[in-house]
Each structure stands twice: as C-alpha cells, then as structure tokens.
Design a protein around this motif. Structure first.
Motif, PDB file in Angstrom:
ATOM      1  N   ALA A 203      15.299  45.427 -33.347  1.00 53.85           N
ATOM      2  CA  ALA A 203      16.334  44.836 -32.477  1.00 53.85           C
ATOM      3  C   ALA A 203      15.925  44.935 -31.009  1.00 53.85           C
ATOM      4  N   TRP A 204      15.279  46.030 -30.645  1.00 54.72           N
ATOM      5  CA  TRP A 204      14.833  46.176 -29.255  1.00 54.72           C
ATOM      6  C   TRP A 204      13.750  45.143 -28.943  1.00 54.72           C
ATOM      7  N   HIS A 205      12.801  44.988 -29.855  1.00 57.61           N
ATOM      8  CA  HIS A 205      11.741  44.003 -29.640  1.00 57.61           C
ATOM      9  C   HIS A 205      12.312  42.582 -29.579  1.00 57.61           C
ATOM     10  N   LYS A 206      13.334  42.321 -30.374  1.00 57.71           N
ATOM     11  CA  LYS A 206      13.938  40.992 -30.368  1.00 57.71           C
ATOM     12  C   LYS A 206      14.682  40.723 -29.063  1.00 57.71           C
ATOM     13  N   ALA A 207      15.203  41.785 -28.452  1.00 62.45           N
ATOM     14  CA  ALA A 207      15.984  41.622 -27.224  1.00 62.45           C
ATOM     15  C   ALA A 207      15.118  41.523 -25.975  1.00 62.45           C
ATOM     16  N   HIS A 208      13.849  41.912 -26.070  1.00 65.77           N
ATOM     17  CA  HIS A 208      12.978  41.909 -24.893  1.00 65.77           C
ATOM     18  C   HIS A 208      11.803  40.964 -25.125  1.00 65.77           C
ATOM     19  N   PRO A 209      11.536  40.069 -24.192  1.00 62.55           N
ATOM     20  CA  PRO A 209      10.428  39.114 -24.335  1.00 62.55           C
ATOM     21  C   PRO A 209       9.075  39.815 -24.453  1.00 62.55           C
ATOM     22  N   THR A 210       8.206  39.248 -25.255  1.00 63.52           N
ATOM     23  CA  THR A 210       6.883  39.841 -25.459  1.00 63.52           C
ATOM     24  C   THR A 210       6.076  39.888 -24.162  1.00 63.52           C
ATOM     25  N   GLY A 211       6.165  38.821 -23.391  1.00 69.83           N
ATOM     26  CA  GLY A 211       5.429  38.784 -22.130  1.00 69.83           C
ATOM     27  C   GLY A 211       5.862  39.882 -21.177  1.00 69.83           C
ATOM     28  N   ASP A 212       7.154  40.198 -21.187  1.00 75.33           N
ATOM     29  CA  ASP A 212       7.664  41.260 -20.331  1.00 75.33           C
ATOM     30  C   ASP A 212       7.138  42.615 -20.775  1.00 75.33           C
ATOM     31  N   ILE A 213       7.043  42.820 -22.096  1.00 74.82           N
ATOM     32  CA  ILE A 213       6.501  44.069 -22.618  1.00 74.82           C
ATOM     33  C   ILE A 213       5.021  44.200 -22.240  1.00 74.82           C
ATOM     34  N   ILE A 214       4.283  43.105 -22.365  1.00 79.51           N
ATOM     35  CA  ILE A 214       2.864  43.117 -21.975  1.00 79.51           C
ATOM     36  C   ILE A 214       2.722  43.455 -20.494  1.00 79.51           C
ATOM     37  N   GLN A 215       3.618  42.912 -19.683  1.00 79.34           N
ATOM     38  CA  GLN A 215       3.603  43.188 -18.245  1.00 79.34           C
ATOM     39  C   GLN A 215       3.760  44.686 -17.975  1.00 79.34           C
ATOM     40  N   ARG A 216       4.632  45.340 -18.716  1.00 80.63           N
ATOM     41  CA  ARG A 216       4.862  46.771 -18.521  1.00 80.63           C
ATOM     42  C   ARG A 216       3.642  47.594 -18.948  1.00 80.63           C
ATOM     43  N   CYS A 217       2.934  47.115 -19.972  1.00 78.71           N
ATOM     44  CA  CYS A 217       1.796  47.869 -20.501  1.00 78.71           C
ATOM     45  C   CYS A 217       0.516  47.639 -19.700  1.00 78.71           C
ATOM     46  N   THR A 218       0.455  46.623 -18.909  1.00 78.51           N
ATOM     47  CA  THR A 218      -0.782  46.297 -18.177  1.00 78.51           C
ATOM     48  C   THR A 218      -0.579  46.417 -16.668  1.00 78.51           C
ATOM     49  N   SER A 219       0.099  45.455 -16.094  1.00 77.70           N
ATOM     50  CA  SER A 219       0.221  45.408 -14.641  1.00 77.70           C
ATOM     51  C   SER A 219       0.995  46.593 -14.080  1.00 77.70           C
ATOM     52  N   ASP A 220       2.109  46.958 -14.728  1.00 77.17           N
ATOM     53  CA  ASP A 220       2.920  48.056 -14.207  1.00 77.17           C
ATOM     54  C   ASP A 220       2.194  49.390 -14.300  1.00 77.17           C
ATOM     55  N   VAL A 221       1.400  49.569 -15.347  1.00 77.35           N
ATOM     56  CA  VAL A 221       0.608  50.791 -15.460  1.00 77.35           C
ATOM     57  C   VAL A 221      -0.436  50.852 -14.349  1.00 77.35           C
ATOM     58  N   ASP A 222      -1.012  49.714 -14.010  1.00 76.42           N
ATOM     59  CA  ASP A 222      -1.975  49.673 -12.906  1.00 76.42           C
ATOM     60  C   ASP A 222      -1.313  49.994 -11.569  1.00 76.42           C
ATOM     61  N   VAL A 223      -0.047  49.609 -11.428  1.00 73.73           N
ATOM     62  CA  VAL A 223       0.686  49.943 -10.205  1.00 73.73           C
ATOM     63  C   VAL A 223       0.854  51.460 -10.085  1.00 73.73           C
ATOM     64  N   ILE A 224       1.170  52.115 -11.204  1.00 78.82           N
ATOM     65  CA  ILE A 224       1.300  53.571 -11.204  1.00 78.82           C
ATOM     66  C   ILE A 224      -0.037  54.218 -10.867  1.00 78.82           C
ATOM     67  N   ARG A 225      -1.118  53.687 -11.455  1.00 77.00           N
ATOM     68  CA  ARG A 225      -2.444  54.226 -11.157  1.00 77.00           C
ATOM     69  C   ARG A 225      -2.763  54.059  -9.672  1.00 77.00           C
ATOM     70  N   SER A 226      -2.421  52.911  -9.115  1.00 81.02           N
ATOM     71  CA  SER A 226      -2.686  52.679  -7.696  1.00 81.02           C
ATOM     72  C   SER A 226      -1.930  53.671  -6.827  1.00 81.02           C
ATOM     73  N   PHE A 227      -0.684  53.967  -7.226  1.00 84.30           N
ATOM     74  CA  PHE A 227       0.118  54.916  -6.446  1.00 84.30           C
ATOM     75  C   PHE A 227      -0.460  56.318  -6.510  1.00 84.30           C
ATOM     76  N   VAL A 228      -0.767  56.773  -7.717  1.00 77.89           N
ATOM     77  CA  VAL A 228      -1.239  58.151  -7.898  1.00 77.89           C
ATOM     78  C   VAL A 228      -2.663  58.321  -7.397  1.00 77.89           C
TER      79      VAL A 228
END
Length: 256
Positions: free
Chosen positions: A134-159
């Motif tokens: 149900a969680w996967h159905k409620a959240h777009p796949t592209g948005d999940i990919i964004q969290r796993c790739t670009s957002d993780v890189d943002v955290i790496r850039s900060f730290v």
C-alpha cells in the motif's frame, strides 16, 4: 513523497553521526591533512618575509631561539646568497609537502564519503524492501528513486563537503588571525570588522535558498516520476501515438 513526521534537530544529528561510526577515521585523516596543508600554505610567505626583511634587510627576526639554532641564523645573516638558497629550498620543500597533504586530503575524504553514502543507501534500500505494498502504491516510483539517488547525494555533500569545510574554515580563520595579529594588530582589527557582515549575509542567503532548494528537489522528483512512467509504458505510448503528448508533458514538468 511527503514525510509523515519531522525529525528534531537532535534526531537528525544522531542519524547523521550514526553512519560515521564505520568511516570516521577517514574523515579525521582527511581533516588533519587539510589543516596541515593550510599551515604549510601560510608558511611559504613567512619564509619569504623573513628572508627579505631580516636577512637582506635590517628588521629584527622574531624566530624562536631553537629555530635560529637549527638553521644557523647568525651565519646566514653574514651570507645572504646562501640564505637565498636556503629560502628557495625551503619554499620547494613546503610546496612538495603541501601537495602530499592535498593528495591525502582528497584521497581520505573520498574514501570516507563513499563509505558513508554506501551505508545510507544500503539501509534505505533495505527499509524500502520491507514497506507495505500500500505504501508503494501511494508513492510514485520516480519519487522513491529520487530519494535513493539524488537526496542521498545531497546528504553526502552536506556531511562530506559542507561540514568538512566548516572545520577547515574555523582552523583557517584561527591560523591566519594569529599570523595577522602577530604582524599588525590595527590592520587585523579592521579586517575583523567585515566578518560579521559576511556571516549575516550568508545566513540570510541560505535561509532564502533552502526554501527554493526544497521546491526544486520536489520538482525533480516529479520529473523523475514522469520519465519513469513514460519509459515503463513506452509500448502503450507508441501503440496509441502519444509521443507528442508525452513530450509536452515532460517539457512542462521540466520547465517547472
């Protein structure tokens, strides 16, 4: 993909530092190399200053007594040509050591950043695998990919970039202020007047840019979703001749 709750500042700090447990030694070595490099960078003009002012000139040297004994200060004052050769060799050695420190800084910070981001991605992907359908159905796949790739890189850039840069900047300010005050107190005080102005300007800038960055990040997630849906359903798009409509949809989202 909006979060259901917001973490407190302490929770965020705990979450960030948790992933440093297995790679903190890389960051420590990288920071030590960075600080040594800055100290060596500040040493070069001091070598030139002492050579010109106290050996070729008449200014009294302020070198510690043990340094004067090591380099044979009194003999160098009587042999200016020899002093120039010593200064040239000293500058060359400092440049070589600075290059070694720069290499060590880049090498160990890169190792630390890769280890850090690997641990985050592993935990994030493992967590996603255990979420309900149900969680996967409620959240777009592209948005999940964004969290796993670009957002993780943002955290790496900060730290790995911003936090490290803060430590380097604090060390740099302390080092150069001590050198500046030892040379001229009045000019150093004048230079200090601009530090609060820079600090306030930076604070206002980052307060405004953070809101826009969040909006850009969410828009990038929507764009990734748009591209993912198109590529997944490419056969349907081709079958119904919807290429232009999909291009217009992507262009509209990309412009946003």
């Amino acid at each position: 993909m909006e979060p259901n709750f917001k973490l407190s500042r302490g929770q965020k700090t705990s979450l960030i530092t948790r992933y440093l447990r297995h790679c903190w030694q890389y960051f420590v070595i990288g920071l030590v190399c960075a600080c040594l490099g800055m100290a060596l960078n500040a040493l070069t003009p001091q070598i030139i200053k002492i050579t010109v002012d106290s050996i070729l000139g008449e200014e009294v040297a302020t070198l510690p007594l043990w340094v004067q004994n090591v380099i044979g200060w009194e003999a160098l004052q009587q042999q200016p040509v020899r002093a120039l050769w010593y200064a040239a060799v000293g500058v060359l050695l400092v440049a070589i050591l600075r290059g070694v420190c720069s290499f060590g800084q880049r090498l160990y910070l890169a190792k630390g950043s890769e280890s850090y981001v690997k641990a985050i991605r592993d935990d994030l992907y493992r967590h996603i695998q255990h979420l309900t359908f149900a969680w996967h159905k409620a959240h777009p796949t592209g948005d999940i990919i964004q969290r796993c790739t670009s957002d993780v890189d943002v955290i790496r850039s900060f730290v790995c970039n911003q936090m490290v840069e803060v430590v380097r900047t604090v060390f740099l300010i302390c080092l150069y202020l001590s050198i500046m005050f030892s040379m001229n107190v009045k000019l150093s005080l004048v230079a200090l007047l601009f530090i609060p102005i820079v600090g306030i300007t930076s604070g206002v800038f980052y307060a405004k840019i953070s809101t826009r960055f969040k909006a850009a990040d969410e828009a990038e997630g929507d764009l990734t979703t748009c591209a993912q849906e198109n590529l997944t359903g490419v056969r349907v798009v081709r079958a119904f001749g919807q290429e232009k409509a999909e291009m217009d949809k992507f262009t509209k989202q990309n412009d946003y």
